[in-house]
Enzyme design. Structure first.
Site, mmCIF file in Angstrom:
data_model
loop_
_atom_site.group_PDB
_atom_site.id
_atom_site.type_symbol
_atom_site.label_atom_id
_atom_site.label_comp_id
_atom_site.label_asym_id
_atom_site.label_seq_id
_atom_site.Cartn_x
_atom_site.Cartn_y
_atom_site.Cartn_z
ATOM 1 N N ARG A 1 19.604 -57.014 9.823
ATOM 2 C CA ARG A 1 18.229 -56.591 10.020
ATOM 3 C C ARG A 1 18.222 -55.095 10.260
ATOM 4 O O ARG A 1 18.835 -54.619 11.205
ATOM 5 C CB ARG A 1 17.680 -57.334 11.243
ATOM 6 N N THR B 1 13.100 -50.877 10.265
ATOM 7 C CA THR B 1 12.047 -51.650 9.585
ATOM 8 C C THR B 1 12.024 -53.115 10.009
ATOM 9 O O THR B 1 11.027 -53.806 9.776
ATOM 10 C CB THR B 1 12.265 -51.635 8.061
ATOM 11 N N ASP C 1 21.257 -60.273 21.678
ATOM 12 C CA ASP C 1 21.745 -60.138 20.302
ATOM 13 C C ASP C 1 22.886 -61.132 20.076
ATOM 14 O O ASP C 1 23.973 -60.988 20.637
ATOM 15 C CB ASP C 1 22.225 -58.700 20.067
ATOM 16 N N ASP D 1 26.270 -59.703 18.589
ATOM 17 C CA ASP D 1 27.018 -58.906 19.568
ATOM 18 C C ASP D 1 27.643 -59.793 20.633
ATOM 19 O O ASP D 1 28.782 -59.568 21.059
ATOM 20 C CB ASP D 1 26.089 -57.874 20.231
HETATM 21 C C1 PRP Z 1 20.204 -61.509 13.685
HETATM 22 C C2 PRP Z 1 20.233 -63.020 13.604
HETATM 23 C C3 PRP Z 1 19.444 -63.291 12.358
HETATM 24 C C4 PRP Z 1 18.396 -62.202 12.392
HETATM 25 C C5 PRP Z 1 17.110 -62.796 12.886
HETATM 26 O O1 PRP Z 1 21.128 -60.961 12.845
HETATM 27 O O2 PRP Z 1 21.537 -63.543 13.579
HETATM 28 O O3 PRP Z 1 20.200 -63.227 11.170
HETATM 29 O O4 PRP Z 1 18.851 -61.208 13.308
HETATM 30 O O5 PRP Z 1 16.095 -61.876 12.823
HETATM 31 P P1 PRP Z 1 14.834 -62.031 11.871
HETATM 32 O O6 PRP Z 1 14.383 -63.459 11.984
HETATM 33 O O7 PRP Z 1 13.859 -61.073 12.462
HETATM 34 O O8 PRP Z 1 15.238 -61.662 10.487
HETATM 35 P P2 PRP Z 1 21.365 -59.375 12.739
HETATM 36 O O9 PRP Z 1 20.464 -58.797 11.714
HETATM 37 O O10 PRP Z 1 21.294 -58.780 14.115
HETATM 38 O O11 PRP Z 1 22.815 -59.273 12.140
HETATM 39 P P3 PRP Z 1 24.240 -59.721 12.745
HETATM 40 O O12 PRP Z 1 24.251 -61.237 12.778
HETATM 41 O O13 PRP Z 1 25.194 -59.160 11.760
HETATM 42 O O14 PRP Z 1 24.378 -59.137 14.117
HETATM 43 N N1 URA Z 2 18.485 -61.207 16.451
HETATM 44 C C1 URA Z 2 19.120 -61.553 17.591
HETATM 45 O O1 URA Z 2 20.367 -61.615 17.612
HETATM 46 N N2 URA Z 2 18.375 -61.807 18.680
HETATM 47 C C2 URA Z 2 17.044 -61.764 18.674
HETATM 48 O O2 URA Z 2 16.412 -62.041 19.720
HETATM 49 C C3 URA Z 2 16.398 -61.401 17.493
HETATM 50 C C4 URA Z 2 17.139 -61.126 16.377
#
Ligand code: PRP
Ligand code: URA
Length: 209
Positions: A104, A108, A200, A203
């Protein structure tokens, strides 16, 4: 219209509480995510069709039921979805695994694709798309768009925690997809994080940040 299932099993609810706590470290967080995913898979597979086969017990011949050759693909949205895969494979060891890499964009909040690899014959498989967090729904919709472009027809989405905003976005865009959550939370904050949520997920799983 696909259904929205919010799982109320006490074991799932208990473990969700543990992963929400900020003092839960990566090792325990990973173990809990895997366990919750396994418990969710138990519920998600409830409608899998059965067939009767003939077997022999040590005493007699009998007819008994087995899963009727359902072919499953588990598809995590990277990174955080990876944390759910092993728990599901514990119950569905013959499933194939695909990967959809999305992150994400911090500005944006829109998903950016960086990797996609699916098992062959995705059009004939029951696809279980997994990601711990359903926030704005942008990532899930982009992943489902991609799966459908590749021919997938039967898709279920399983997330640990969902925000009402994201659930609506997914159901509006893909009304045929069943959505399974361990918890439907309150709302998104101004940074599009889920409240109360768990922070997160990526993380916390991988110890980054
Ligand atoms: C997080 C989560 C989803 C997304 C959800 O991933 O694991 O994939 O955000 O958010 P949304 O519904 O608003 O799209 P992130 O983009 O943080 O990536 P990561 O898993 O690599 O940390
Ligand atoms: N992605 C995450 O990991 N946590 C949230 O709360 C939203 C998006």
């Amino acid at each position: 219209m696909g259904t929205l299932h919010v799982m109320d099993h006490p074991l799932i609810q208990h473990k969700i509480t543990m992963i929400r706590k900020k003092e839960t470290g990566s090792k325990e967080f990973r173990e809990l995510v895997e366990e919750i995913a396994m418990l969710m898979a138990y519920e998600i597979t409830r409608d899998f069709p059965l067939e009767e086969i003939e077997i022999e017990t040590p005493l007699v011949k009998t007819k008994s039921k087995v899963i009727a050759g359902k072919k499953v693909a588990v598809v995590p949205i990277l990174r955080a979805g990876l944390g759910m895969v092993d728990g599901i494979l514990n119950l569905l060891p013959a499933a194939k695994v695909g990967h959809i890499g999305l992150y994400r964009d911090p500005e944006t909040k829109k998903p950016v694709a960086y990797y996609c690899k699916l098992p062959q014959g995705i059009d004939r498989r029951e696809v279980l798309l997994v990601d711990p967090m359903l926030a704005t729904g942008g990532s899930a919709v982009a992943a489902i768009d991609f799966l459908k472009e590749q021919g997938a027809k039967n898709i279920k989405l399983a997330c640990l925690i969902g925000a009402p905003e994201g659930v609506k976005v997914v159901r509006d865009a893909h009304p045929d997809v069943d959505v399974f959550l361990a918890s439907l939370d309150e709302r998104l904050n101004e940074h599009c994080y889920i409240l109360p949520g768990l922070g997160d997920a990526g993380d916390r799983l991988f110890g980054t940040k």
